[in-house]
Write an enzyme that holds these catalytic residues in place. Structure first.
Site, PDB file in Angstrom:
ATOM      1  N   GLU A   1      39.592  17.626  39.320  1.00  0.00           N
ATOM      2  CA  GLU A   1      38.340  16.992  38.493  1.00  0.00           C
ATOM      3  C   GLU A   1      38.096  18.160  37.634  1.00  0.00           C
ATOM      4  OE1 GLU A   1      34.825  17.213  41.338  1.00  0.00           O
ATOM      5  OE2 GLU A   1      36.113  18.280  42.794  1.00  0.00           O
TER       6      GLU A   1
ATOM      7  N   LYS B   1      36.021  20.855  35.558  1.00  0.00           N
ATOM      8  CA  LYS B   1      35.007  21.848  35.741  1.00  0.00           C
ATOM      9  C   LYS B   1      34.132  21.781  34.659  1.00  0.00           C
ATOM     10  CE  LYS B   1      34.822  26.808  36.640  1.00  0.00           C
ATOM     11  NZ  LYS B   1      33.489  26.687  36.161  1.00  0.00           N
TER      12      LYS B   1
ATOM     13  N   ARG C   1      25.665  25.255  38.873  1.00  0.00           N
ATOM     14  CA  ARG C   1      26.079  25.037  40.343  1.00  0.00           C
ATOM     15  C   ARG C   1      24.939  24.628  41.104  1.00  0.00           C
ATOM     16  NH1 ARG C   1      30.899  26.508  43.589  1.00  0.00           N
ATOM     17  NH2 ARG C   1      31.171  25.183  45.138  1.00  0.00           N
TER      18      ARG C   1
ATOM     19  N   GLU D   1      27.008  19.880  40.280  1.00  0.00           N
ATOM     20  CA  GLU D   1      26.663  20.615  39.163  1.00  0.00           C
ATOM     21  C   GLU D   1      25.451  19.919  38.535  1.00  0.00           C
ATOM     22  OE1 GLU D   1      29.109  22.931  38.473  1.00  0.00           O
ATOM     23  OE2 GLU D   1      28.275  23.828  36.355  1.00  0.00           O
TER      24      GLU D   1
END
Ligand SMILES: [Zn+2]
Ligand SMILES: [Zn+2]
Lengths: 529, 342
Positions: free
Chosen positions: A225, A227, A232, A275
């Site tokens: 996936e 980044k 985060r 995120e």
């Protein structure tokens, strides 16, 4: 405090992990419970806040030492650390004290709440009662800058050795917003029921940068996936209350009020790893937009519309109140997909898209397009992997896109501090604009100590002018700088600002005239800004 | 009245006596405070130093025209009267007193005010003008009591010996190395020495300075033959293959700079002991006060801060730029001149 100072000295003197862990384990076996609790707190970054200004401390230290303030400042500049400077300039302790760490932290709290006269008297008598190393630590705590060269992971290992407790379990127990005032050693470490704290997050699983693609086996074992370049976060919904934790264990719930509506859409007993991204029209906004939200405790309406955030969901850690971290990633991801699918499209929640691929070539090609999607590269997660605690190798890898690079000329140098005091480690770099050198960024990491020493010797001989601690040097050396992104910035003379600039290498081979130009930077800005 | 001493491109010069003190360029006549390389250089026609400093200077500079003088003896050189007085820095080190027409100036070279059990203890000399170093001329530099320091070093050595580790300590070959030899407790274990240190030891022993028994490290030496040893090496030998022959070892540096945590950590040795052959902040201030001088010249170290401090204290204080280097802060890696620095 004496034992704590001895512990600190053993850790500070050694470069060996085993020695540090053994020193901590010894301490955890022998120290009183309240001191142990404070030690765990301090070693996991739970420092008392600074309430007394550094300015006042400098004045008091200079006065007590009978030196003018300018001489204190001069000394501070050489030492590079305020608490160390203070503990060194003060005259030797005249009293003696065998008070505990907990006592002195209590004293700092008491003084924080007091008026200036009481504070000054209290601090001067503390300085006078503590010998050098203890005085240094007391002042470190006073200035809110206590740090120690032991990671939380090693501290937890020592704790596990000293208490015979399971390391993963201890790691989990130490998460969350406890402080030594809100808990006890017994409740934190020894009780059998860890679920007393509804806001307690799980330890984050952190990935290392990919080292060897060939070692990963078939691409079909992996899920890829994007980044994302946001913050985060771990979103927790338990018993109707929600909490948002950062990786550094800051509670960010109030900073992102729009995420409160997720309480209406997610089932109780849900914990999502994801995120926080500034996001509009199904695409992330620049990190700059998110930056405007960081550090704001309350968010004005205007900003909420300018830089709205979502939670980009990566993983599900708790489902219907059960800890599911031991399940394979593919299963957790499937459950996460179901939960996200039930939320309406208007909810600030997205499932982080996977990158479909049957082979590494496809993934490599996708990775190349990361920058166009405002992503930093790919995350690779082994389909059958559990959700581990802390930074681990093996099951998760960051496969970041190569940094942008530029060759620039060093024009200013400044000394570092702490471990690198006396070395010139912070540089300002320039690119050519015609025959002028235009400064555009600073960078202070990426070289070896040997290279820093070499440059330091050169700087001393090639200083054109001094501006306080900054030295203007003869333009001569070219460095290759790497950075993650570039943005327009009216605040900078060059008109651009770089994200995460650092030195990649010293280009001994490159004459100064061949460094990049401002036009090159502007071109990058047009392409990636 | 003309100045007794002036500052020239070649060094500190006495016009009335037509001689230089610790010059850094070749001159006819040089008075030398001590044998460290930044103070005693090659290429002078004639040298004058104390009896005690002479052997090391000869050892370092070879065949030179070197006359000697005992501490305290006055000697006429042209229109000046000179005498040498203990500086407490290294064995044989001196402050040089120069008197011309009743005006007295003292060039102190490098000095240390506390006794170290090895060097002739510092003696304050009354004067009108005093030329001082200020290598550690900031109030953060305050040395430990000698017995506290000695106890720290012995405890480190004893703990290593008990754990089956060799102790390796880096210290300059002239002065600091011998000071360590004198202060440590030889009952803990054998003492081994790096060749550069042992060469200096030999020179000092030959002039009657008592040092404990030491064993020179040779290429064929095995660590196992000397369990629990203390190895006194030059700073540059640490971290090299020379040091690795001793197997599991704990390393330490002995330097005034070890007072700073940042420097201590950068050196990546296991321990840093604050041992210096220069005066600390209090030492500098006391020494200056005891001379009774009103005019002060700061030569090497934190000169600008120190000059300002002295001026605010009411002295007629000046900075002179010299080529003296002080206690070398860079101390890094395989510099062959390490043993000569400071
Ligand atoms: Zn010197
Ligand atoms: Zn010297």
């Amino acid at each position: 405090m004496k034992d704590f100072a001895a512990l600190y000295a053993r850790i500070d003197e050694s470069t060996k992990t085993t020695v540090k862990v053994a020193a901590l384990a010894d301490y955890f076996r022998t120290a009183p419970d309240d001191d142990k609790l404070w030690t765990v707190a301090l070693f996991s970054g739970r420092r008392p806040k600074r309430t007394i200004t550094a300015t006042r401390l400098r004045e008091w230290a200079a006065e007590r030492s009978d030196i003018p303030l300018w001489l204190f400042e001069e000394s501070y500049h050489i030492v590079g650390d305020l608490a160390e400077t203070i503990s060194l300039v003060l005259p030797d302790a005249t009293a003696t004290s065998d008070r505990s760490l907990t006592f002195w932290i209590g004293e700092i709290k008491r003084l924080s709440a007091a008026d200036d006269t009481t504070r000054k008297a209290g601090i001067l008598s503390a300085w006078d009662a503590l010998p050098g190393p203890q005085r240094y630590l007391f002042t470190k705590l006073l200035t809110g800058s206590f740090r120690v060269g032991v990671s939380r992971k090693l501290m937890t290992r020592a704790l596990s050795q000293a208490t015979d407790g399971d390391e993963a379990n201890l790691t989990h127990r130490l998460m969350g917003d406890w402080t030594p005032e809100t808990t006890t050693w017994e409740r934190l470490i020894e009780t059998t029921d860890p679920s007393t704290d509804l806001s307690r997050p799980y330890p984050f699983y952190l990935a290392y940068g990919l080292e060897d693609l060939d070692a990963l086996g078939p691409a079909t074992d992996w899920s890829a996936e994007w980044k994302w370049d946001g913050i985060r976060g771990q979103f927790i919904l338990r018993e109707g209350e929600h909490h948002l934790w950062s990786r550094g264990e800051d509670l960010m719930t109030d900073r992102f009020p729009e995420l409160a509506q997720l309480r209406d859409f997610l089932p109780d007993g849900t914990v999502i790893d994801g995120e926080v991204l500034a996001f509009r029209d199904e695409a992330p906004l620049s990190f700059n937009a998110l930056q405007s939200r960081i550090g704001r405790k309350t968010v004005p309406k205007k900003l909420l519309t300018e830089a709205p955030v979502i939670l980009m969901a990566y993983d599900l850690l708790e489902d219907a109140g059960a800890d599911i971290r031991a399940l394979p990633y593919a299963d957790r991801r499937a459950r996460l997909a179901q939960i996200v699918a039930k939320a309406p499209a208007t909810a600030p929640l997205r499932l982080s898209p996977t990158v479909a691929a049957t082979g590494w070539d496809q993934l490599a090609a996708a990775r190349e397009s990361s920058r166009d999607r405002q992503a930093e590269g790919l995350m690779l997660k082994r389909r059958d992997s559990p959700y581990l605690a802390g930074r681990r190798k093996g099951d998760w890898w960051k496969w970041k896109v190569d940094p942008l690079t530029i060759d620039a000329v060093m024009i200013y140098a400044q000394q570092g501090s702490g471990r690198r005091a006396n070395l010139f480690t912070d540089y300002t770099f320039a690119v050519w604009d015609g025959d002028q050198l235009v400064p555009f960024t600073k960078a202070y990491s990426g070289l070896t100590d040997a290279e820093f020493r070499q440059i330091t010797a050169w700087v001393r001989k090639n200083t054109l002018q001094k501006f306080g601690p900054v030295r203007q040097v003869t333009p001569e050396h070219v460095f290759e700088l790497g950075f993650e992104g570039i943005q327009a910035s009216p605040r900078h003379k060059s008109g651009v600002a770089l994200r995460f600039p650092r030195m990649l290498r010293w280009r001994h081979d490159k004459p100064m005239k061949e460094a990049n130009t401002l036009a090159d930077l502007k071109e990058m800005l047009a392409a990636y800004g | 009245m003309a100045d007794v001493l002036t500052f020239t491109e070649s060094g500190i010069y006495c016009p009335a006596g037509d001689f230089y003190i610790d010059p850094w360029r070749p001159v006819d006549r040089a008075l030398i405070t001590h044998g460290h390389a930044d103070h005693s250089r090659w290429g002078m026609n004639r040298y004058l130093a104390t009896d005690a400093a002479a052997p090391v200077i000869r050892h370092r500079l070879g065949e030179i025209d070197l006359a000697t003088i005992p501490y305290g003896e006055a000697r006429r050189i042209n229109g000046a009267t000179v005498s040498f007085h203990p500086a407490g820095h290294v064995p044989g080190s001196a402050q040089i007193r120069v008197e011309v027409g009743g005006e007295v100036w003292v060039a102190s070279g490098d000095y240390k005010t506390v006794a170290d059990g090895l060097s002739e203890p510092f003696e304050p000399v009354r004067c009108h003008a005093f030329i001082t170093e200020c290598t550690f001329g900031l109030p953060v530099f305050k040395w430990l009591e000698e017995d506290v320091l000695t106890a720290q070093i012995n405890a480190w050595w004893a703990a290593n010996a008990a754990a089956g580790r060799t102790s390796i300590i880096g210290a300059y070959a002239l002065g600091k190395a011998q000071r360590l030899l004198t202060c440590v407790d030889p009952s803990i274990g054998p003492i081994l020495t790096h060749g550069a240190v042992e060469n200096t030891n030999a020179v000092l022993r030959a002039q009657g300075i008592a040092l404990p028994d030491t064993i020179r490290v040779t290429p064929e030496m095995k660590a196992a033959d000397h369990p629990g040893a203390l190895v006194v090496a030059t700073p540059s030998a640490l971290g090299t293959s020379w040091a690795r022959r001793f197997g599991p070892a704990s390393t330490a540096f002995a330097s005034g700079w070890m007072a700073l945590r940042g420097v201590r950590r950068r050196r990546a040795a296991d321990r840093g002991f604050v041992v210096s052959d220069h005066a600390d902040w209090d030492g500098l201030n006391t020494a200056i006060k005891e001379t009774g001088a009103t005019k002060i010249f700061a030569t090497h170290g934190y000169t600008s801060a120190f000059q300002r401090w002295l001026a605010e204290e009411g002295y007629d204080a000046h900075i002179v730029s010299t080529e003296y280097t002080g206690e070398d802060m860079t101390e890094e890696g395989a510099s062959a001149t390490d043993e000569d620095a400071a």
